[in-house]
Design an enzyme around this catalytic site. Structure first.
Site, PDB file in Angstrom:
ATOM      1  N   SER A 182       0.776  -1.364   0.349  1.00  0.00           N
ATOM      2  CA  SER A 182       0.097  -0.028   0.178  1.00  0.00           C
ATOM      3  C   SER A 182       1.046   1.509   0.263  1.00  0.00           C
ATOM      4  O   SER A 182       0.394   2.666  -0.769  1.00  0.00           O
ATOM      5  CB  SER A 182      -1.085  -0.170   1.240  1.00  0.00           C
ATOM      6  OG  SER A 182       0.058   0.299   2.439  1.00  0.00           O
ATOM      7  N   ASN A 183       1.840   0.922   0.520  1.00  0.00           N
ATOM      8  CA  ASN A 183       2.987   2.997   0.118  1.00  0.00           C
ATOM      9  C   ASN A 183       3.223   2.316  -0.684  1.00  0.00           C
ATOM     10  O   ASN A 183       3.456   3.576  -1.262  1.00  0.00           O
ATOM     11  CB  ASN A 183       4.281   2.178   1.308  1.00  0.00           C
ATOM     12  CG  ASN A 183       3.635   2.982   3.048  1.00  0.00           C
ATOM     13  OD1 ASN A 183       3.608   3.786   3.044  1.00  0.00           O
ATOM     14  ND2 ASN A 183       3.463   1.841   3.872  1.00  0.00           N
TER      15      ASN A 183
ATOM     16  N   ILE B  18      16.484  -8.012   6.065  1.00  0.00           N
ATOM     17  CA  ILE B  18      17.607  -7.143   6.667  1.00  0.00           C
ATOM     18  C   ILE B  18      18.420  -7.330   5.924  1.00  0.00           C
ATOM     19  O   ILE B  18      19.225  -8.296   5.101  1.00  0.00           O
ATOM     20  CB  ILE B  18      18.290  -7.957   8.242  1.00  0.00           C
ATOM     21  CG1 ILE B  18      17.134  -7.934   9.563  1.00  0.00           C
ATOM     22  CG2 ILE B  18      19.539  -7.398   8.200  1.00  0.00           C
ATOM     23  CD1 ILE B  18      17.299  -8.008  10.671  1.00  0.00           C
TER      24      ILE B  18
ATOM     25  N   ASN C 160      13.572   4.235   4.135  1.00  0.00           N
ATOM     26  CA  ASN C 160      12.764   3.002   4.790  1.00  0.00           C
ATOM     27  C   ASN C 160      11.557   4.033   5.407  1.00  0.00           C
ATOM     28  O   ASN C 160      11.440   4.859   5.421  1.00  0.00           O
ATOM     29  CB  ASN C 160      13.294   2.497   5.912  1.00  0.00           C
ATOM     30  CG  ASN C 160      12.901   1.349   5.820  1.00  0.00           C
ATOM     31  OD1 ASN C 160      11.984   0.636   5.343  1.00  0.00           O
ATOM     32  ND2 ASN C 160      12.853   0.941   7.341  1.00  0.00           N
TER      33      ASN C 160
ATOM     34  N   HIS D  25       9.306   2.985   8.582  1.00  0.00           N
ATOM     35  CA  HIS D  25       8.852   2.458  10.128  1.00  0.00           C
ATOM     36  C   HIS D  25       7.775   2.529  10.787  1.00  0.00           C
ATOM     37  O   HIS D  25       7.856   3.506  11.027  1.00  0.00           O
ATOM     38  CB  HIS D  25       9.792   2.256  10.592  1.00  0.00           C
ATOM     39  CG  HIS D  25      10.987   1.507  12.240  1.00  0.00           C
ATOM     40  ND1 HIS D  25      10.515   0.226  11.908  1.00  0.00           N
ATOM     41  CD2 HIS D  25      10.171   2.106  13.357  1.00  0.00           C
ATOM     42  CE1 HIS D  25      11.065  -1.012  12.837  1.00  0.00           C
ATOM     43  NE2 HIS D  25       9.596   0.519  14.144  1.00  0.00           N
TER      44      HIS D  25
ATOM     45  N   THR E  96      -2.476   5.156   7.503  1.00  0.00           N
ATOM     46  CA  THR E  96      -3.009   5.916   7.167  1.00  0.00           C
ATOM     47  C   THR E  96      -2.071   7.522   6.710  1.00  0.00           C
ATOM     48  O   THR E  96      -1.613   7.956   5.649  1.00  0.00           O
ATOM     49  CB  THR E  96      -4.012   6.268   7.593  1.00  0.00           C
ATOM     50  OG1 THR E  96      -5.050   5.675   7.657  1.00  0.00           O
ATOM     51  CG2 THR E  96      -4.703   7.782   6.164  1.00  0.00           C
ATOM     52  N   GLN E  97      -1.434   7.259   8.102  1.00  0.00           N
ATOM     53  CA  GLN E  97      -0.176   7.919   7.924  1.00  0.00           C
ATOM     54  C   GLN E  97       0.438   8.273   7.068  1.00  0.00           C
ATOM     55  O   GLN E  97       1.762   9.042   6.726  1.00  0.00           O
ATOM     56  CB  GLN E  97       0.374   8.731   9.219  1.00  0.00           C
ATOM     57  CG  GLN E  97      -0.627   9.372   9.891  1.00  0.00           C
ATOM     58  CD  GLN E  97      -1.427  10.647   9.764  1.00  0.00           C
ATOM     59  OE1 GLN E  97      -0.727  11.359   9.863  1.00  0.00           O
ATOM     60  NE2 GLN E  97      -2.959  10.760   9.817  1.00  0.00           N
ATOM     61  N   GLU E  98       1.375   6.740   7.498  1.00  0.00           N
ATOM     62  CA  GLU E  98       2.709   6.296   6.388  1.00  0.00           C
ATOM     63  C   GLU E  98       2.225   7.352   5.208  1.00  0.00           C
ATOM     64  O   GLU E  98       2.913   7.246   3.801  1.00  0.00           O
ATOM     65  CB  GLU E  98       3.180   4.877   6.289  1.00  0.00           C
ATOM     66  CG  GLU E  98       3.410   4.523   7.700  1.00  0.00           C
ATOM     67  CD  GLU E  98       3.316   2.917   7.564  1.00  0.00           C
ATOM     68  OE1 GLU E  98       3.764   2.632   6.690  1.00  0.00           O
ATOM     69  OE2 GLU E  98       2.886   2.342   8.410  1.00  0.00           O
TER      70      GLU E  98
HETATM   71  C1  GRF Z   1       4.191  -0.715   6.689  1.00  0.00           C
HETATM   72  O1  GRF Z   1       3.006  -0.408   7.775  1.00  0.00           O
HETATM   73  C2  GRF Z   1       5.778  -0.854   7.051  1.00  0.00           C
HETATM   74  O2  GRF Z   1       5.643   0.836   7.986  1.00  0.00           O
HETATM   75  C3  GRF Z   1       5.767  -1.858   7.769  1.00  0.00           C
HETATM   76  O3  GRF Z   1       5.370  -2.761   6.654  1.00  0.00           O
HETATM   77  C4  GRF Z   1       4.064  -1.971   6.462  1.00  0.00           C
HETATM   78  C5  GRF Z   1       3.913  -2.747   4.637  1.00  0.00           C
HETATM   79  O4  GRF Z   1       2.871  -1.836   4.355  1.00  0.00           O
HETATM   80  N1  GRF Z   1       7.413  -2.022   7.650  1.00  0.00           N
HETATM   81  P1  GRF Z   1       2.038  -2.173   2.225  1.00  0.00           P
HETATM   82  O5  GRF Z   1       2.681  -2.982   2.338  1.00  0.00           O
HETATM   83  O6  GRF Z   1       3.270  -1.033   2.343  1.00  0.00           O
HETATM   84  O7  GRF Z   1       0.534  -1.872   2.768  1.00  0.00           O
END
Ligand code: GRF
Length: 195
Positions: A16-17, A99, A114, A116, A179-181
């Site tokens: 989703s990101n 990693i 990245n 997190h 949602t904030q990401e």
């Molecule tokens: C996100 O919460 C990211 O921060 C974490 O894994 C999740 C990935 O979500 N490391 P998506 O694959 O982007 O939906």
């Protein structure tokens, strides 16, 4: 010499990101404005849902199963070869759950970021939402940071804060953070390709 600013995204899951970044790049016309474009999505899991979406969007996709490699070094070297074929100006880890070796990190020094799901430096590693709840945190959030060979360290580029509400589960909190990401990650990527 590649004058364009190619963006390569690495995922392990739903992506989703990744989708938020691709959509922001199109909405914002980064190609015309910054010569920047998401050109490829790579995953260590062939079944990653995000790969299907990326393919449907016409993006190049590559799946390399880390279990098929004898060592972390061998997997990372193969990933590097695949990534370098796209001549990336920026390599974005968007839910990439592996990693990375120091060789990989050094190779992309200055162009590797990245996201997190915590307010770093709190809660590096896994299960961040449950750990924030267990610790009684009233707030948590997400962090976009540069990647160094120390896990979840490196310069903090942007953070967003969300409240931890009474009765939150790890899932409900994860949703609020996600949602904030989606808001801050594309913003940082754009800032970096502008620079
Ligand atoms: C996100 O919460 C990211 O921060 C974490 O894994 C999740 C990935 O979500 N490391 P998506 O694959 O982007 O939906």
């Amino acid at each position: 010499m590649n004058p364009r600013k190619n963006i390569v995204i690495l995922i392990s899951g739903g992506g989703s990101n990744m989708a938020a970044i691709v959509e922001a790049s199109r909405r914002g016309d980064w190609g015309k404005k910054h010569g920047a474009e998401v050109v490829a999505v790579l995953s260590n899991k062939a079944a990653a849902g995000g790969l299907v979406w990326a393919k449907a969007q016409g993006l190049a996709t590559v799946a390399l199963d880390h279990k098929a490699f004898a060592s972390r070094e061998a997997f990372d070297a193969a990933m590097m070869a695949q990534i370098d074929a796209f001549e990336p100006a920026l390599v974005v880890l968007a839910g990439f759950m592996r990693i990375l070796t120091p060789e990989f990190v050094d190779h992309y020094a200055g162009r590797l970021i990245n996201i997190h799901p915590s307010l770093l430096p709190a809660f590096t590693g896994l299960n961040t939402h449950q750990r924030a709840i267990d610790a009684g945190c009233k707030f948590t959030g997400c962090t976009v940071h540069r990647v160094t060979s120390e896990l979840d360290h490196g310069e903090i580029l942007e953070q967003a804060v969300v409240p931890v509400l009474p009765g939150d589960s790890a899932e409900s909190l994860a949703e609020r953070v996600l949602t904030q990401e989606h808001r801050i990650f594309p913003r940082v990527v754009e800032r970096l390709v502008l620079a």
